[in-house]
Design a protein around this motif. Structure first.
Motif, short mmCIF file in Angstrom:
data_model
loop_
_atom_site.label_atom_id
_atom_site.label_comp_id
_atom_site.label_asym_id
_atom_site.label_seq_id
_atom_site.Cartn_x
_atom_site.Cartn_y
_atom_site.Cartn_z
N ARG A 71 0.83 -1.21 0.00
CA ARG A 71 0.00 0.00 0.00
C ARG A 71 0.86 1.26 0.00
NH1 ARG A 71 -2.05 -3.68 3.23
NH2 ARG A 71 -1.41 -2.69 5.19
N ALA A 72 2.08 1.15 0.51
CA ALA A 72 3.05 2.25 0.44
C ALA A 72 4.25 1.76 -0.37
CB ALA A 72 3.49 2.69 1.82
N LEU A 73 4.63 2.53 -1.37
CA LEU A 73 5.81 2.22 -2.18
C LEU A 73 6.90 3.21 -1.82
CD1 LEU A 73 7.37 0.80 -4.42
CD2 LEU A 73 6.18 2.28 -6.07
N VAL A 74 7.99 2.71 -1.22
CA VAL A 74 9.10 3.53 -0.78
C VAL A 74 10.27 3.29 -1.73
CG1 VAL A 74 10.74 3.98 1.09
CG2 VAL A 74 8.37 3.39 1.62
N ARG A 75 10.68 4.36 -2.42
CA ARG A 75 11.82 4.27 -3.34
C ARG A 75 12.92 5.18 -2.80
NH1 ARG A 75 8.50 4.46 -9.02
NH2 ARG A 75 8.26 2.21 -9.17
N ILE A 76 13.94 4.57 -2.25
CA ILE A 76 15.04 5.33 -1.66
C ILE A 76 16.11 5.57 -2.72
CG2 ILE A 76 16.85 5.38 0.09
CD1 ILE A 76 15.00 3.69 1.87
N CYS A 77 16.56 6.81 -2.81
CA CYS A 77 17.59 7.17 -3.78
C CYS A 77 18.94 6.64 -3.32
CB CYS A 77 17.66 8.69 -3.94
SG CYS A 77 18.94 9.19 -5.12
N ARG A 78 19.66 6.01 -4.25
CA ARG A 78 20.98 5.46 -3.94
C ARG A 78 22.05 6.04 -4.87
NH1 ARG A 78 20.07 -0.75 -2.21
NH2 ARG A 78 21.91 -0.36 -0.95
N SER A 79 21.81 7.25 -5.36
CA SER A 79 22.81 7.90 -6.20
C SER A 79 23.97 8.38 -5.33
CB SER A 79 22.19 9.08 -6.95
OG SER A 79 21.88 10.11 -6.04
N GLN A 129 11.19 8.70 -2.62
CA GLN A 129 9.85 8.95 -3.15
C GLN A 129 8.95 7.92 -2.46
OE1 GLN A 129 8.85 7.62 -7.18
NE2 GLN A 129 8.33 9.74 -7.62
N ILE A 130 7.94 8.42 -1.78
CA ILE A 130 7.02 7.54 -1.07
C ILE A 130 5.62 7.80 -1.61
CG2 ILE A 130 6.12 6.80 1.17
CD1 ILE A 130 8.75 7.91 2.40
N ASN A 131 5.07 6.76 -2.24
CA ASN A 131 3.77 6.87 -2.91
C ASN A 131 3.71 8.08 -3.84
OD1 ASN A 131 2.82 4.49 -1.93
ND2 ASN A 131 1.38 5.37 -0.49
N GLY A 132 4.80 8.27 -4.59
CA GLY A 132 4.82 9.31 -5.60
C GLY A 132 5.19 10.69 -5.11
N ALA A 147 5.73 6.01 5.52
CA ALA A 147 5.25 4.77 4.87
C ALA A 147 4.07 4.18 5.63
CB ALA A 147 6.38 3.76 4.77
N ARG A 148 4.17 4.14 6.94
CA ARG A 148 3.07 3.56 7.73
C ARG A 148 1.81 4.42 7.63
NH1 ARG A 148 7.45 1.85 11.94
NH2 ARG A 148 7.74 -0.30 11.26
N ARG A 149 1.98 5.73 7.61
CA ARG A 149 0.83 6.62 7.45
C ARG A 149 0.18 6.38 6.09
NH1 ARG A 149 2.67 12.13 6.25
NH2 ARG A 149 2.57 11.26 4.19
N ASP A 150 1.01 6.31 5.04
CA ASP A 150 0.47 6.12 3.69
C ASP A 150 -0.14 4.74 3.49
OD1 ASP A 150 1.33 8.67 3.14
OD2 ASP A 150 2.68 8.10 1.50
#
Length: 152
Positions: A71-79, A129-132, A147-150
């Motif tokens: 339900r929450a998509l967490v995309r952490i930047c690793r640049s 980026q968390i849920n866009g 994330a938990r809130r979303d």
């Protein structure tokens, strides 16, 4: 509505457009939550394309996925910029807290943890980026709270 009907209806809605494959796949994923592998031959047949063409597009873009996300998509930047500001530790701590590895969904289906390589938010590293929505200067606690809130 079953899978062939969803595919047919989406393709029909975009048939008049020029080169609509990307839009068709996006809409199918939006409706179904993912691009089930069975979608590829159906879209190929409906659009008179090869399965290889459809599969190539569906697997090239990271936004397409064959399994539903949490339900929450967490995309952490690793640049590099985010790495220099602690992104690797952030990822490790979030993985531990969620009991998942990058690319996996938590057992309860609430959060999918993923990675990206630059969100263009370098000045506010580490970023995710968390849920866009873009977030910066993140700590593990902030990532998990958002994330938990979303996800609820």
């Amino acid at each position: 509505m079953d899978l062939p009907d969803v595919v047919r209806s989406v393709v029909d809605a975009h048939r008049h457009e020029r080169g609509p494959l990307l839009v068709v796949l996006q809409e199918i994923q939006e409706r179904l939550g993912c691009l089930d592998p069975e979608v590829v031959p159906l879209v190929a047949a409906e659009m008179n394309l090869s399965r290889a063409d459809v599969h190539g597009v569906a697997t090239f873009y990271r936004d397409f996925h064959s399994e539903p996300h949490g339900r929450a998509l967490v995309r952490i930047c690793r640049s590099e910029a985010c790495k220099s500001m602690g992104a690797e530790d952030l990822v490790a701590q979030v993985e531990t807290a969620l009991a998942v590895k990058t690319g996996e969904t938590s057992p309860d289906g609430s959060v999918t943890l993923d990675q990206v390589f630059c969100l263009g938010n370098c000045a506010l590293s580490p970023a995710a980026q968390i849920n866009g929505r873009l977030h910066g200067r993140l700590t593990p606690d902030r990532v998990l709270a958002i994330a938990r809130r979303d996800a609820s």
